[in-house]
Design a protein around this motif. Structure first.
Motif, mmCIF file in Angstrom:
data_model
loop_
_atom_site.group_PDB
_atom_site.id
_atom_site.type_symbol
_atom_site.label_atom_id
_atom_site.label_comp_id
_atom_site.label_asym_id
_atom_site.label_seq_id
_atom_site.Cartn_x
_atom_site.Cartn_y
_atom_site.Cartn_z
ATOM 1 N N LYS A 144 14.406 -33.803 11.325
ATOM 2 C CA LYS A 144 14.510 -34.260 10.080
ATOM 3 C C LYS A 144 15.160 -33.152 9.202
ATOM 4 N N VAL A 145 16.253 -33.584 8.514
ATOM 5 C CA VAL A 145 16.975 -32.708 7.655
ATOM 6 C C VAL A 145 17.096 -33.212 6.260
ATOM 7 N N ILE A 146 16.874 -32.660 5.191
ATOM 8 C CA ILE A 146 17.231 -33.133 3.850
ATOM 9 C C ILE A 146 17.747 -32.031 3.172
ATOM 10 N N PHE A 147 18.398 -32.225 2.115
ATOM 11 C CA PHE A 147 19.091 -31.248 1.223
ATOM 12 C C PHE A 147 18.638 -31.690 -0.388
ATOM 13 N N PRO A 148 18.337 -30.903 -1.056
ATOM 14 C CA PRO A 148 18.019 -31.046 -2.380
ATOM 15 C C PRO A 148 19.417 -31.217 -3.065
ATOM 16 N N ALA A 149 19.456 -32.020 -3.945
ATOM 17 C CA ALA A 149 20.595 -32.617 -4.718
ATOM 18 C C ALA A 149 20.305 -32.921 -6.223
ATOM 19 N N GLY A 150 20.290 -31.942 -6.990
ATOM 20 C CA GLY A 150 19.927 -32.113 -8.361
ATOM 21 C C GLY A 150 18.433 -32.603 -8.445
ATOM 22 N N GLU A 151 18.305 -33.645 -9.131
ATOM 23 C CA GLU A 151 16.867 -34.064 -9.402
ATOM 24 C C GLU A 151 16.123 -34.927 -8.027
ATOM 25 N N GLY A 152 17.146 -35.317 -7.224
ATOM 26 C CA GLY A 152 16.795 -35.838 -5.964
ATOM 27 C C GLY A 152 16.751 -35.060 -4.864
ATOM 28 N N ILE A 153 16.972 -35.956 -3.452
ATOM 29 C CA ILE A 153 17.174 -35.204 -2.264
ATOM 30 C C ILE A 153 18.160 -36.172 -1.486
ATOM 31 N N ILE A 154 18.685 -35.512 -0.802
ATOM 32 C CA ILE A 154 19.700 -36.198 0.502
ATOM 33 C C ILE A 154 19.205 -35.957 1.857
ATOM 34 N N SER A 155 18.642 -37.366 2.087
ATOM 35 C CA SER A 155 17.745 -37.234 3.590
ATOM 36 C C SER A 155 18.928 -37.503 4.444
ATOM 37 N N ALA A 156 19.456 -36.425 5.120
ATOM 38 C CA ALA A 156 20.564 -36.689 5.870
ATOM 39 C C ALA A 156 20.173 -36.892 7.360
ATOM 40 N N VAL A 157 19.254 -36.369 7.906
ATOM 41 C CA VAL A 157 18.522 -36.807 9.190
ATOM 42 C C VAL A 157 17.377 -37.195 9.084
ATOM 43 N N GLU A 158 16.920 -38.472 9.679
ATOM 44 C CA GLU A 158 15.372 -38.830 9.118
ATOM 45 C C GLU A 158 14.819 -39.100 10.576
ATOM 46 N N GLY A 159 14.498 -38.046 11.279
ATOM 47 C CA GLY A 159 13.522 -38.222 12.225
ATOM 48 C C GLY A 159 14.321 -38.789 13.797
ATOM 49 N N ILE A 160 15.159 -37.972 14.123
ATOM 50 C CA ILE A 160 15.742 -38.586 15.266
ATOM 51 C C ILE A 160 15.271 -37.795 16.725
ATOM 52 N N ASP A 161 15.416 -38.753 17.848
ATOM 53 C CA ASP A 161 14.779 -38.020 19.082
ATOM 54 C C ASP A 161 16.441 -37.935 19.924
ATOM 55 N N LEU A 162 16.588 -37.258 20.867
ATOM 56 C CA LEU A 162 17.786 -37.250 21.717
ATOM 57 C C LEU A 162 17.520 -36.598 22.891
ATOM 58 N N ASP A 163 17.883 -37.092 23.959
ATOM 59 C CA ASP A 163 17.535 -36.433 25.396
ATOM 60 C C ASP A 163 19.185 -36.557 25.985
ATOM 61 N N ILE A 164 19.267 -35.318 26.628
ATOM 62 C CA ILE A 164 20.401 -35.204 27.513
ATOM 63 C C ILE A 164 20.173 -34.635 28.667
ATOM 64 N N LEU A 165 20.357 -35.233 29.950
ATOM 65 C CA LEU A 165 20.151 -34.870 31.094
ATOM 66 C C LEU A 165 21.122 -33.776 31.552
ATOM 67 N N LYS A 166 20.538 -33.172 32.710
ATOM 68 C CA LYS A 166 21.379 -32.175 33.263
ATOM 69 C C LYS A 166 22.794 -32.992 33.615
ATOM 70 N N GLY A 167 24.031 -32.120 33.266
ATOM 71 C CA GLY A 167 25.387 -32.836 33.752
ATOM 72 C C GLY A 167 25.730 -34.021 33.102
ATOM 73 N N GLU A 168 25.117 -34.485 32.076
ATOM 74 C CA GLU A 168 25.306 -35.896 31.588
ATOM 75 C C GLU A 168 26.029 -35.534 30.231
ATOM 76 N N CYS A 169 26.959 -36.530 30.204
ATOM 77 C CA CYS A 169 27.672 -36.398 28.688
ATOM 78 C C CYS A 169 27.116 -37.653 27.803
ATOM 79 N N VAL A 170 26.413 -37.194 26.637
ATOM 80 C CA VAL A 170 26.007 -38.263 25.667
ATOM 81 C C VAL A 170 26.554 -38.171 24.427
#
Ligand SMILES: Nc1ncnc2c1ncn2[C@@H]1O[C@H](COP(=O)(O)OP(=O)(O)OP(=O)(O)O)[C@@H](O)[C@H]1O
Ligand SMILES: [Mg+2]
Length: 328
Positions: free
Chosen positions: A12-38
């Motif tokens: 999860k990545v957020i950035f404060p922005a004035g009064e609010g926030i920018i929720s840039a990434v909201e809980g992502i999962d990522l798997d990359i196998l050995k030798g794999e192109c994802v």
């Protein structure tokens, strides 16, 4: 043996922005196998670069606020690593190819010297031995007359050649994972194809794991094994490249594919996605894609659909997935 090279959980990545926030990434999962192109695909602003910078631990905190449950590279937990330790890893175990070679390269140092430095930083060797490896690395990525070209400054090379130099730098220490963020979008179409071929050949030859970030599905068609589709900070679909192109489950993926011209498509039937990605401070209630979705129902405007597993390789976040053919 663990075949996973990268295991990312609940980023999860957020950035404060004035009064609010920018929720840039909201809980992502990522798997990359050995030798794999994802491939990580999605429109501008959906959070691709922020995700890749978070994996490299290159986001400035503050302003960014980062939370992650697991960030494992080859079973090594990186989430609590210090800047110093990360610096050691970057270039050696983890490397990145940026979109803009002109800013990624040092303008006042010859490209040969910049590559030499990578070898010298991570290995005990003489300057002449480093230069021999640099010239070989440039040859491998198709830089002609590599020995003399090594003495050029970045501005003396074409955009395509500079991007090849970045590829040579990324592979210099044979990292475990390379992240390429839109590595060819700044180039002409024909040069793009050549540079992507070089990247793909290098990745396959050296069996390095590659995270390829792009908004362009035609890039994915040639290179990726597995594709994650991202929308407004969330993963909306995960599939093998073949499944994704033949049977997209998410309406957003269908829309993205509609904008890829296909040679086999006699009728040139384009599906277009209307409007654009919601502003990150004003995301709609329910499924973030619903205002643009031609299949949306009332439920879609009220609740966020969960990311559901369809089979061991496929996941989709949609109440009305397409092309399921009796599955689910
Ligand atoms: N330093 C920052 N401060 C505030 N907001 C940021 C910052 N960096 C990124 N963002 C916001 O986070 C969101 C995701 O940005 P990101 O750069 O990851 O998009 P992207 O998918 O890589 O897009 P593109 O295809 O244009 O490169 C955007 O809304 C962006 O405005
Ligand atoms: Mg980006």
């Amino acid at each position: 043996m663990n075949e996973l090279m990268l295991k990312l959980r609940n980023l999860k990545v957020i950035f404060p922005a004035g009064e609010g926030i920018i929720s840039a990434v909201e809980g992502i999962d990522l798997d990359i196998l050995k030798g794999e192109c994802v491939a990580l695909v999605g429109e501008s602003g959906c959070g691709k670069s922020v995700t890749s910078l978070a994996i490299m631990k290159l986001l400035n905190t503050p302003p960014a606020l980062i939370r992650v449950d697991e960030l494992k590279l080859d079973d090594e937990e990186l989430k609590d690593y210090s800047d110093g330790k990360m610096q050691e890893l970057r270039g050696k175990t983890l490397s990145m190819i940026f979109q803009d070679a002109m800013t990624a390269l040092n303008p006042v140092m010859t490209i040969g010297k910049q590559i030499d430095e990578i070898y010298l930083r991570h290995n005990k060797m003489s300057r002449s031995e480093a230069r021999r490896l640099t010239v070989r690395a440039l040859e491998l990525v198709g830089v002609p007359e590599a020995k003399s070209r090594a003495n050029s400054f970045p501005h003396q090379l074409s955009g395509g050649m500079r991007q090849r130099v970045l590829i040579a730098m990324a592979f210099a220490c044979m990292p475990k994972l390379i992240i390429a963020d839109e590595p060819t979008t700044a180039l002409d179409v024909t040069i793009q194809a050549q540079v992507l071929n070089v990247l793909s050949d290098m990745q396959k030859k050296h069996k390095v794991s590659l995270l390829l970030i792009t908004h362009d599905l035609s890039v994915v068609a040639n290179m990726a094994d597995t594709v994650y589709v991202m929308y407004s900070g969330k993963i909306v679909e995960k599939a093998s490249k073949r499944d994704l192109f033949t049977r997209p489950h998410h309406p957003y993926t269908e829309g993205l594919l509609g904008s890829v011209p296909r040679l086999s498509d006699e009728h040139h039937h384009f599906i277009q996605i209307p409007d654009s990605v919601p502003h990150p401070m004003f995301k709609p209630k329910g499924c973030y894609f619903h205002p643009r979705c031609r299949y949306a129902t009332k439920e879609c405007s009220e609740k966020m659909p969960p990311l559901e597993k369809i089979d061991h390789q496929r996941e989709v976040r949609c109440f009305h997935p397409l092309n399921l053919g009796g599955k689910k």
